[in-house]
Design a protein around this motif. Structure first.
Motif, PDB file in Angstrom:
ATOM      1  N   ARG A 200      -3.719   4.100   8.557  1.00 34.61           N
ATOM      2  CA  ARG A 200      -2.711   5.066   8.125  1.00 34.61           C
ATOM      3  C   ARG A 200      -2.302   4.730   6.700  1.00 34.61           C
ATOM      4  O   ARG A 200      -2.412   3.580   6.282  1.00 34.61           O
ATOM      5  CB  ARG A 200      -1.490   5.017   9.046  1.00 34.61           C
ATOM      6  CG  ARG A 200      -1.854   5.304  10.505  1.00 34.61           C
ATOM      7  CD  ARG A 200      -1.094   4.313  11.413  1.00 34.61           C
ATOM      8  NE  ARG A 200      -1.703   4.230  12.719  1.00 34.61           N
ATOM      9  CZ  ARG A 200      -2.536   3.266  13.096  1.00 34.61           C
ATOM     10  NH1 ARG A 200      -2.910   2.324  12.265  1.00 34.61           N
ATOM     11  NH2 ARG A 200      -3.029   3.244  14.308  1.00 34.61           N
ATOM     12  N   ASP A 201      -1.788   5.698   5.964  1.00 36.95           N
ATOM     13  CA  ASP A 201      -1.444   5.524   4.560  1.00 36.95           C
ATOM     14  C   ASP A 201      -0.513   4.332   4.333  1.00 36.95           C
ATOM     15  O   ASP A 201      -0.622   3.642   3.332  1.00 36.95           O
ATOM     16  CB  ASP A 201      -0.804   6.806   4.010  1.00 36.95           C
ATOM     17  CG  ASP A 201      -0.609   6.744   2.513  1.00 36.95           C
ATOM     18  OD1 ASP A 201      -1.553   6.323   1.804  1.00 36.95           O
ATOM     19  OD2 ASP A 201       0.491   7.095   2.041  1.00 36.95           O
ATOM     20  N   ASP A 202       0.380   4.059   5.262  1.00 36.82           N
ATOM     21  CA  ASP A 202       1.333   2.954   5.073  1.00 36.82           C
ATOM     22  C   ASP A 202       0.838   1.623   5.648  1.00 36.82           C
ATOM     23  O   ASP A 202       1.600   0.664   5.764  1.00 36.82           O
ATOM     24  CB  ASP A 202       2.700   3.317   5.662  1.00 36.82           C
ATOM     25  CG  ASP A 202       2.651   3.666   7.131  1.00 36.82           C
ATOM     26  OD1 ASP A 202       1.553   3.679   7.719  1.00 36.82           O
ATOM     27  OD2 ASP A 202       3.731   3.939   7.705  1.00 36.82           O
ATOM     28  N   ASP A 203      -0.459   1.525   5.964  1.00 36.41           N
ATOM     29  CA  ASP A 203      -1.020   0.287   6.516  1.00 36.41           C
ATOM     30  C   ASP A 203      -1.428  -0.722   5.444  1.00 36.41           C
ATOM     31  O   ASP A 203      -1.971  -1.775   5.769  1.00 36.41           O
ATOM     32  CB  ASP A 203      -2.254   0.590   7.391  1.00 36.41           C
ATOM     33  CG  ASP A 203      -1.872   1.143   8.750  1.00 36.41           C
ATOM     34  OD1 ASP A 203      -0.678   1.089   9.113  1.00 36.41           O
ATOM     35  OD2 ASP A 203      -2.779   1.635   9.454  1.00 36.41           O
ATOM     36  N   GLY A 204      -1.197  -0.421   4.189  1.00 38.96           N
ATOM     37  CA  GLY A 204      -1.572  -1.350   3.125  1.00 38.96           C
ATOM     38  C   GLY A 204      -2.699  -0.789   2.281  1.00 38.96           C
ATOM     39  O   GLY A 204      -2.836   0.427   2.127  1.00 38.96           O
ATOM     40  N   ASP A 205      -3.519  -1.695   1.744  1.00 40.31           N
ATOM     41  CA  ASP A 205      -4.593  -1.301   0.849  1.00 40.31           C
ATOM     42  C   ASP A 205      -5.861  -1.016   1.650  1.00 40.31           C
ATOM     43  O   ASP A 205      -6.372  -1.893   2.355  1.00 40.31           O
ATOM     44  CB  ASP A 205      -4.848  -2.418  -0.172  1.00 40.31           C
ATOM     45  CG  ASP A 205      -5.865  -2.000  -1.204  1.00 40.31           C
ATOM     46  OD1 ASP A 205      -5.523  -1.170  -2.071  1.00 40.31           O
ATOM     47  OD2 ASP A 205      -7.015  -2.479  -1.119  1.00 40.31           O
TER      48      ASP A 205
ATOM     49  N   SER B  64       1.563  12.377   9.938  1.00 40.59           N
ATOM     50  CA  SER B  64       2.150  11.173   9.360  1.00 40.59           C
ATOM     51  C   SER B  64       1.059  10.128   9.140  1.00 40.59           C
ATOM     52  O   SER B  64       0.251   9.872  10.032  1.00 40.59           O
ATOM     53  CB  SER B  64       3.216  10.631  10.312  1.00 40.59           C
ATOM     54  OG  SER B  64       3.735   9.428   9.815  1.00 40.59           O
ATOM     55  N   GLY B  65       1.011   9.553   7.938  1.00 43.09           N
ATOM     56  CA  GLY B  65       0.019   8.533   7.628  1.00 43.09           C
ATOM     57  C   GLY B  65      -1.276   9.076   7.043  1.00 43.09           C
ATOM     58  O   GLY B  65      -2.232   8.327   6.846  1.00 43.09           O
TER      59      GLY B  65
END
Length: 180
Positions: free
Chosen positions: A103-108, A136-137
């Motif tokens: 997901r987008d907010d999981d880091g790099d 979301s994500g």
């Protein structure tokens, strides 16, 4: 071998007229039409996303990024195809493939892909699963492409794998054969 599940072609099987009616064309009620496909495998590939993605029986598939939002039906389909459970991030041997939920907010993403390559055989595949547009994500396709290229992976196919998830099949480079 012919199967009838969800096929797009029709094979006509005629029932020959009885000996009394030799030469008469068969009536409509004597013709049976059955939808067919060339093989059972092709029928399954159309309906099972895990088969479409190239998973095979006997493979060890490592799952990274599992959380409560993952697509349970897809997980079960993969387990059904490989005829075993998915192994988690703590698996201490090499796997044939990796399923990476990201997901987008999981880091790099590049770091996650590089880490995932350390878990699989050379020439193995990573199935990168990201939320679909509007979820979301969500991860931009350009970000996936850039991260895959930077991680040394080649995108071979992208597919919709469920109501909320898209999949990108990424191939790791095969080892170069040394010349003597």
């Amino acid at each position: 071998m012919w199967t009838t599940a969800n096929a797009s072609r029709t094979r006509v099987a005629e029932i020959p007229p009885s000996s009394k009616e030799q030469g008469a064309p068969p009536s409509q009620d004597m013709i049976r039409r059955h939808p067919v496909s060339a093989t059972a495998d092709h029928a399954e590939e159309r309906t099972n996303p895990a088969a479409r993605l190239g998973f095979q029986p006997g493979q060890v598939v490592q799952e990274i990024g599992y959380d409560d939002d993952v697509d349970q039906e897809l997980r079960e389909a993969i387990e059904g195809i490989v005829e075993g459970d998915l192994v988690d991030e703590d698996y201490d041997d090499v796997a044939d493939a990796v399923v990476l939920w990201f997901r987008d907010d999981d880091g790099d993403l590049t770091d996650a892909l590089v880490d995932a390559t350390t878990y699989i055989e050379e020439g193995g595949a990573i199935l990168l699963l990201t939320p679909k547009t509007g979820r979301s994500g969500y991860v931009e396709p350009s970000d996936i492409s850039e991260a895959a290229t930077t991680a040394g992976l080649t995108a071979s196919k992208s597919v919709s794998v469920g109501k909320d998830w898209s999949g990108s099949r990424l191939a790791t480079p095969k080892a170069a054969k040394s010349k003597r």
